[in-house]
Every structure is written in C-alpha cells, then in structure tokens.
Design an enzyme around this catalytic site. Structure first.
Site, mmCIF file in Angstrom:
data_model
loop_
_atom_site.group_PDB
_atom_site.id
_atom_site.type_symbol
_atom_site.label_atom_id
_atom_site.label_comp_id
_atom_site.label_asym_id
_atom_site.label_seq_id
_atom_site.Cartn_x
_atom_site.Cartn_y
_atom_site.Cartn_z
ATOM 1 N N CYS A 1 1.105 -1.027 0.340
ATOM 2 C CA CYS A 1 -0.503 0.281 -0.360
ATOM 3 C C CYS A 1 0.915 1.669 -0.142
ATOM 4 O O CYS A 1 1.746 1.842 1.444
ATOM 5 C CB CYS A 1 -1.175 -0.176 1.520
ATOM 6 S SG CYS A 1 -2.062 1.155 1.180
ATOM 7 N N GLU B 1 -3.701 0.776 -5.826
ATOM 8 C CA GLU B 1 -3.005 -0.350 -6.118
ATOM 9 C C GLU B 1 -2.571 -0.626 -7.935
ATOM 10 O O GLU B 1 -3.617 0.138 -8.587
ATOM 11 C CB GLU B 1 -3.217 -1.939 -6.195
ATOM 12 C CG GLU B 1 -3.652 -1.746 -4.410
ATOM 13 C CD GLU B 1 -2.799 -1.860 -3.504
ATOM 14 O OE1 GLU B 1 -0.873 -1.863 -4.016
ATOM 15 O OE2 GLU B 1 -2.423 -2.259 -2.755
#
Length: 237
Positions: A2, A104
């Site tokens: 992340c 992402e």
C-alpha cells in the site's frame, strides 16, 4: 503493498472512529510515504482514543539515525511477530490509519495502471497500523507509522498480490488495546477484508505524482471498468 491512499470528509471520519476532538482536516486524495498522516491510538494511561499525526515510514525506537536506512511504509502481517523492526510495536503500539480509498498498480505490458479501491458505500475504514517513537539525543521525539499488509481478497487479487489489512470496525477496540499482547489473537485480525463490500476502478496516472492532490486524482478513468465481486457468479465482473 500500500503506497498511496485517500481520506475524505472530516465529519464522517470522526463519527467512524469515536475520537473526541478530531481535528478539522481538508480532504486528501493522494497521501504518499514520507508525509504526516492521522492515526488513531489508545492512550495507555487514560485508555481513551486519540488522533496523532505520524510520519509514514517506520523508524524503530532502536534506530541509530531517523534520517537514514530503511523506513518501511508497509509491514507484512505474516512476519510482524518476528521481524525486529516490528515485533515490539506489534505487541505494544498498534494503531488505526483512517482512509476511504487506496491505490494499487496493475502491470500492463511495460507499464502499470493505477486503480482506486474503496468500499461500495464510500464509507471510511481503517488500515491496521504499527507506530513507534524514536528519541534523538537532543530535540523532540519522532513518531512514525507503517501500514500492515496481507494477502489480497478475490477483488484485489485481480490487480495486485497484496492489499492493506483493513480492520473490521467491531475489532477496533481489540487492535488498539495495548494490554492485549496475544500474538495469535492479534494475527487472526489481519485477514483479507470481504471482497463483496468493496469495488475498484482505474484512475489516471496523476496519482503517480504526490504533488497531485485534487479530486481529479480519484476520478474514474473508465466507469465501465469498475470491478465488483458477484456473489452469484463467485467472481468479479
């Protein structure tokens, strides 16, 4: 991993985390490593929840220098109890990192396509985080944070092989309580979040530059490509 996330309206966040005196903060659409981010902790002395600004990129308390070396922005759930940089914080300094979306990148040939992943109802949620305090020889302590990652759920796995560990709201108290140090009990909380509560859609490459922090960053690149998990088909569409 992340590496970017977003955090919107202050009032919704304050309501979600039951923290008195939540500071008024402008919406942020492209939060990046190295920046100060709000995190919820439980004060060991008062047992009350507090919000603190922590620098994203963990500096362990035992580090010789806060400005050099590895400052991990993520910590794998599977090794929190054994890695020296994380194991003390895992037992004693856990936190919640509020967000309402995260990014992402999906590999596309030689390039990468960014996706924004959020809850279907756009509600705020919390990443599991670890924090630490590094004390220099002189001056104020430096408080930093890392976001825990886990295996992806069925939705995120279409895009990436990891995702942040999102803490169910019913478990906020358990995760924050510094008196809870049962590794197996804590580890069980770090499972992939249910995919049927989430959606994902591609966004533009503006997110690649942390200087871009406007609503344009979260705008869908192609609304027809929104990914949802279908309980009927048992897959994404």
């Amino acid at each position: 991993m992340c590496g970017r996330f977003s955090l919107g309206a202050t009032i919704r966040v304050a309501q979600a985390f039951d923290v008195p005196g939540w500071p008024d903060m402008p919406p942020r659409y492209n939060i990046a490593p190295g920046q100060d981010i709000p995190a919820v902790i439980q004060n060991r002395e008062t047992a009350r929840r507090e919000v603190r600004a922590l620098r994203w990129g963990l500096v362990p308390f035992w580090a010789k220098d806060a400005s050099t070396g590895n400052r991990p922005i993520n910590a794998r759930a599977e090794t929190l109890a054994t890695k020296p940089a994380f194991r003390k914080s895992f037992r004693e300094r856990r936190c919640l990192v509020p967000a309402d979306g995260f990014y992402e990148w999906e590999r596309h040939g030689r390039g990468k396509q960014p996706w924004l992943i959020r809850m279907r109802d756009a509600r705020p949620f919390a990443f599991a985080g670890l924090w630490d305090r590094w004390q220099p020889a002189e001056g104020a302590p430096v408080e930093t944070v890392t976001i825990v990652t886990t295996a992806p759920n069925a939705l995120v796995s279409r895009i990436h092989d990891r995702m942040p560990a999102i803490m169910p709201s019913a478990e906020y108290g358990l995760w924050l309580d510094p008196a809870v140090q049962d590794v197996e009990r804590l580890q069980a909380l770090l499972r992939p979040y249910p995919e049927d509560e989430m959606l994902a859609y591609p966004v533009g490459t503006q997110v690649n530059n942390p200087a871009n922090d406007s609503p344009d960053v979260i705008a869908p690149l192609n609304p027809d490509r929104t990914l949802l998990f279908s309980t009927e088909s048992g897959g994404t569409n």
